[in-house]
Write a protein that holds these residues in place. Structure first.
Motif, short mmCIF file in Angstrom:
data_model
loop_
_atom_site.label_atom_id
_atom_site.label_comp_id
_atom_site.label_asym_id
_atom_site.label_seq_id
_atom_site.Cartn_x
_atom_site.Cartn_y
_atom_site.Cartn_z
N GLU A 120 -4.97 -8.96 -5.39
CA GLU A 120 -3.61 -8.27 -6.47
C GLU A 120 -3.87 -7.00 -6.48
O GLU A 120 -3.03 -6.51 -7.25
CB GLU A 120 -4.38 -8.63 -7.99
CG GLU A 120 -4.40 -10.14 -8.18
CD GLU A 120 -3.06 -10.92 -8.21
OE1 GLU A 120 -2.09 -10.55 -8.77
OE2 GLU A 120 -3.15 -11.95 -7.53
N ARG A 121 -4.31 -6.33 -5.46
CA ARG A 121 -4.34 -4.64 -5.54
C ARG A 121 -4.41 -4.34 -3.90
O ARG A 121 -5.26 -4.89 -3.17
CB ARG A 121 -5.70 -4.21 -6.03
CG ARG A 121 -5.72 -2.67 -6.20
CD ARG A 121 -6.50 -2.19 -7.23
NE ARG A 121 -7.45 -1.55 -6.48
CZ ARG A 121 -8.64 -1.00 -7.19
NH1 ARG A 121 -8.40 -0.54 -8.39
NH2 ARG A 121 -9.41 -0.04 -6.30
N LEU A 122 -3.54 -3.49 -3.62
CA LEU A 122 -3.60 -2.74 -2.27
C LEU A 122 -3.93 -1.30 -2.43
O LEU A 122 -3.52 -0.72 -3.53
CB LEU A 122 -2.35 -2.76 -1.75
CG LEU A 122 -1.50 -4.12 -1.65
CD1 LEU A 122 -0.01 -3.85 -1.21
CD2 LEU A 122 -2.20 -5.05 -0.46
N GLY A 123 -4.74 -0.84 -1.47
CA GLY A 123 -4.89 0.67 -1.70
C GLY A 123 -4.28 1.39 -0.54
O GLY A 123 -4.26 1.04 0.63
N MET A 124 -3.57 2.39 -0.56
CA MET A 124 -2.95 3.33 0.51
C MET A 124 -3.20 4.75 0.06
O MET A 124 -3.02 5.10 -1.14
CB MET A 124 -1.41 3.18 0.49
CG MET A 124 -1.06 1.70 0.80
SD MET A 124 0.69 1.65 1.30
CE MET A 124 0.89 -0.09 1.38
#
Length: 151
Positions: A120-124
């Motif tokens: 449910e979470r992407l990091g960029m």
């Protein structure tokens, strides 16, 4: 390269993603930012007084420079589909050179880190240089942290 725009972006970790178009930082934009934030320091909003100051005129707030990053990045990244972007903060920010009123700025973005932290979470994380047209020194350099949550 993956056909899905999000997967294609994730695959470009470590690469420069692009450079935004120029944005003018005029006195009306500076005044609007001062009104929105309550920061009415004379260096930003009083051209008469600022003319005899260290920069020879009014300058943009450093935080105004940072506030332009989302619009600059929107030009360069694909529609994230079901993902909602969240500003997670900054690991490092330096204001290298003053932004004189009337200057044109653009953002240069390198994707330092991109990963699926959970389903449910992407990091960029982005290395960003805010360039001033005609200047060898940038307005700002930063590591900007974004998170994308499945909407």
């Amino acid at each position: 390269m993956p056909a899905d725009p999000l997967e294609a972006l994730l695959a470009r970790t470590g690469e420069e993603i692009g450079v935004s178009s120029w944005q003018v930082v005029d006195q009306s934009r500076i005044d609007a930012f001062a009104a929105a934030t309550g920061d009415h320091a004379w260096a930003h909003v009083d051209p008469g007084r600022a003319a005899s100051g260290p920069f020879g005129g009014t300058v943009a707030h450093g935080l105004l420079t940072l506030s332009l990053l989302p619009a600059m990045l929107y030009e360069l990244v694909p529609d994230m589909g079901p993902w909602m972007g969240v500003n997670y903060g900054f690991d490092r920010v330096r204001f290298v050179a003053p932004v004189l009123t009337g200057a044109r700025l653009r953002g240069r973005f390198t994707l330092l880190r991109a990963e699926r932290e959970t389903e449910e979470r992407l990091g960029m994380d982005w290395e960003v240089t805010v360039e001033i047209e005609g200047s060898a020194r940038p307005a700002a350099v930063a590591v900007w942290l974004n998170r994308f949550l499945r909407a």
